[in-house]
Design an enzyme around this catalytic site. Structure first.
Site, PDB file in Angstrom:
ATOM      1  N   CYS A 205     -12.593  -3.698   6.617  1.00  0.00           N
ATOM      2  CA  CYS A 205     -12.073  -4.284   7.931  1.00  0.00           C
ATOM      3  C   CYS A 205     -11.367  -5.944   7.266  1.00  0.00           C
ATOM      4  O   CYS A 205     -11.809  -6.796   6.451  1.00  0.00           O
ATOM      5  CB  CYS A 205     -12.356  -5.176   8.361  1.00  0.00           C
ATOM      6  SG  CYS A 205     -11.821  -5.384   9.901  1.00  0.00           S
TER       7      CYS A 205
ATOM      8  N   GLU B  93      -1.691  -1.436  -5.877  1.00  0.00           N
ATOM      9  CA  GLU B  93      -2.913  -1.172  -6.473  1.00  0.00           C
ATOM     10  C   GLU B  93      -2.899  -0.532  -7.549  1.00  0.00           C
ATOM     11  O   GLU B  93      -1.941  -0.177  -8.198  1.00  0.00           O
ATOM     12  CB  GLU B  93      -3.482  -0.537  -5.692  1.00  0.00           C
ATOM     13  CG  GLU B  93      -3.313  -0.634  -3.570  1.00  0.00           C
ATOM     14  CD  GLU B  93      -3.944   0.456  -3.112  1.00  0.00           C
ATOM     15  OE1 GLU B  93      -5.408   0.652  -2.271  1.00  0.00           O
ATOM     16  OE2 GLU B  93      -2.803   1.937  -2.963  1.00  0.00           O
TER      17      GLU B  93
ATOM     18  N   CYS C 290     -12.166  -8.540   9.966  1.00  0.00           N
ATOM     19  CA  CYS C 290     -14.105  -9.262   9.239  1.00  0.00           C
ATOM     20  C   CYS C 290     -14.751  -9.638   8.143  1.00  0.00           C
ATOM     21  O   CYS C 290     -15.637  -9.692   7.376  1.00  0.00           O
ATOM     22  CB  CYS C 290     -15.427  -9.367  10.928  1.00  0.00           C
ATOM     23  SG  CYS C 290     -15.768  -7.368  10.524  1.00  0.00           S
TER      24      CYS C 290
ATOM     25  N   ASP D  38      -3.387   2.582   6.721  1.00  0.00           N
ATOM     26  CA  ASP D  38      -2.402   1.469   5.680  1.00  0.00           C
ATOM     27  C   ASP D  38      -1.733   0.299   5.668  1.00  0.00           C
ATOM     28  O   ASP D  38      -1.494  -0.833   5.183  1.00  0.00           O
ATOM     29  CB  ASP D  38      -0.921   2.760   5.606  1.00  0.00           C
ATOM     30  CG  ASP D  38      -1.151   4.415   5.689  1.00  0.00           C
ATOM     31  OD1 ASP D  38      -2.257   4.396   4.351  1.00  0.00           O
ATOM     32  OD2 ASP D  38      -0.362   4.531   5.794  1.00  0.00           O
TER      33      ASP D  38
ATOM     34  N   CYS E 104     -15.675  -5.477  14.217  1.00  0.00           N
ATOM     35  CA  CYS E 104     -15.579  -6.297  15.592  1.00  0.00           C
ATOM     36  C   CYS E 104     -14.605  -5.500  16.024  1.00  0.00           C
ATOM     37  O   CYS E 104     -13.663  -6.300  16.530  1.00  0.00           O
ATOM     38  CB  CYS E 104     -15.151  -7.305  14.795  1.00  0.00           C
ATOM     39  SG  CYS E 104     -13.179  -6.812  13.777  1.00  0.00           S
TER      40      CYS E 104
ATOM     41  N   CYS F 134     -13.257  -0.322  13.488  1.00  0.00           N
ATOM     42  CA  CYS F 134     -14.034  -1.099  12.834  1.00  0.00           C
ATOM     43  C   CYS F 134     -15.214  -1.521  13.578  1.00  0.00           C
ATOM     44  O   CYS F 134     -15.681  -1.759  15.098  1.00  0.00           O
ATOM     45  CB  CYS F 134     -13.880  -3.413  12.452  1.00  0.00           C
ATOM     46  SG  CYS F 134     -15.027  -3.837  11.622  1.00  0.00           S
TER      47      CYS F 134
ATOM     48  N   ASP G  34       1.211  -0.957   0.002  1.00  0.00           N
ATOM     49  CA  ASP G  34       0.192  -0.297  -0.028  1.00  0.00           C
ATOM     50  C   ASP G  34       0.749   1.150  -0.086  1.00  0.00           C
ATOM     51  O   ASP G  34       1.614   1.499   0.849  1.00  0.00           O
ATOM     52  CB  ASP G  34      -1.471   0.217   1.311  1.00  0.00           C
ATOM     53  CG  ASP G  34      -1.879   1.002   1.461  1.00  0.00           C
ATOM     54  OD1 ASP G  34      -3.123   0.960   0.771  1.00  0.00           O
ATOM     55  OD2 ASP G  34      -1.159   2.052   1.906  1.00  0.00           O
TER      56      ASP G  34
END
Length: 371
Positions: free
Chosen positions: A274, A221, A277, A303, A296, A293, A129
């Site tokens: 997330c 990406e 989850c 990042d 969870c 999140c 990332d």
């Protein structure tokens, strides 16, 4: 355009010159193959390419021989190229001489035989990332700092630019030629810009080479860098980081080292999803640096969370077509103020809906494997 008293006309391609003149500009370029473009010796980068003639590296590896230029001394040793040529694993096809930053460089286009390589960890997967705060954050937890070469050299570059503006420069309206002091100041500015570019290029090459030689699968990406550069507040920092260059180098270096690279879809919400989850947030402003999140309770750097989601895409790319794939979030941009994107799973739809859930695979656009 006149050269040597002879008027050069565009290629006719079956049309007379008078017919080409009457055509619109775009049609003329398409029919004639393009008008000759003027190349200024002052505003363009001086370069020349040799494809025939005597092109070789001297046995002392400190000199090269080029057509019409003869024997030239090198500032750096050409031992790596000479070793491949002597071993018979490389053959010089052409040589290009180019001037950058006040220095002359010679680049050899070589046909060579590459030995098959294997990454140090062929089964390992890493998600990369990229960003401005940190140049890259890996899914393993490693953080690559952003050197910000342009910001460090900005003060010196501004001072050199002011010095050049005080000198007597060229003026096309009056025909005034630049002074020697202006030329020296211009060369200093050019060397300062070239130094920043060299530092950036060196850092990116070291990072991408290490990733390609270590990990068997690299996930990056598909960023809209051209669109990101329209942000006037972050354009300089984005251009200095070199997001597009990282992806370009990872692409060919992964193939060279026997690995593969995966490009995540442009609209894949890697930062909003997330990594524990799979829940997806509707909005996540850029100023929020910690991902929290709501499902969870995971608290993680945004990042690092995005890098882990990118690494998880490798499993989808591996199992696509051979069985069910775990849902990894939306496959298009989340609409502002619209419904929250939910985790998608393959199989039958809910009771109040008909049909089946669309198949997975929209989160990965392309996968390149080494041959």
């Amino acid at each position: 355009m006149l050269q040597g008293g002879v008027q050069h006309r565009p290629r006719r391609s079956g049309l007379r010159f008078e017919e080409l003149v009457r055509l619109p500009y775009r049609e003329t370029r398409r029919a004639a193959g393009g008008f000759p473009r003027f190349k200024s010796r002052r505003r363009s980068t001086p370069s020349i390419r040799f494809t025939t003639g005597a092109i070789r590296v001297e046995p002392d590896r400190q000199h090269v021989v080029l057509p019409r230029l003869g024997r030239l001394k090198l500032h750096e040793s050409a031992r790596k190229l000479a070793r491949r040529i002597e071993a018979g694993t490389a053959r010089i096809l052409s040589a290009t001489v180019r001037r950058e930053g006040g220095r002359w460089h010679v680049a050899f286009c070589v046909e060579l035989e590459r030995a098959e390589r294997t990454p140090t960890r062929p089964q390992a997967v890493v998600g990369v990332d990229v960003g401005i705060t940190h140049l890259a954050v890996l899914s393993t937890g490693e953080v690559v700092p952003n050197p910000r070469h342009l910001d460090e050299a900005a003060q010196r570059m501004r001072r050199l630019a002011r010095q050049m503006s005080r000198r007597v420069g060229p003026d096309r309206r009056t025909g005034q030629r630049p002074s020697n002091r202006w030329e020296r100041a211009r060369q200093q500015v050019a060397r300062a810009h070239a130094r920043v570019a060299n530092l950036r290029r060196d850092g990116l090459h070291k990072l991408t080479t290490r990733l390609a030689r270590t990990y068997g699968t690299i996930v990056v990406e598909d960023l809209n860098v051209a669109g990101m550069l329209r942000n006037r507040r972050l354009a300089r920092q984005i251009a200095d980081a070199g997001f597009g260059e990282i992806r370009r180098q990872v692409a060919y270096k992964a193939e060279w080292n026997g690995g593969r690279w995966i490009v995540a879809d442009r609209w894949y919400p890697s930062s909003k999803t997330c990594s524990d989850c799979g829940a997806v947030k509707a909005k996540l402003p850029l100023r929020v640096r910690t991902y929290l999140c709501d499902s969870c309770g995971l608290a993680l750097d945004r990042d690092l969370n995005a890098a882990r989601n990118l690494a998880a895409l490798a499993r989808e790319a591996t199992t696509a077509g051979s069985g069910p794939v775990a849902g990894r979030g939306a496959d298009r941009k989340t609409r502002p103020g619209g419904p929250v994107a939910v985790k998608r799973q393959p199989g039958p739809a809910q009771a109040d809906k008909t049909g089946t859930v669309p198949p997975q695979g929209g989160t990965c656009r392309s996968v390149a494997t080494a041959h």
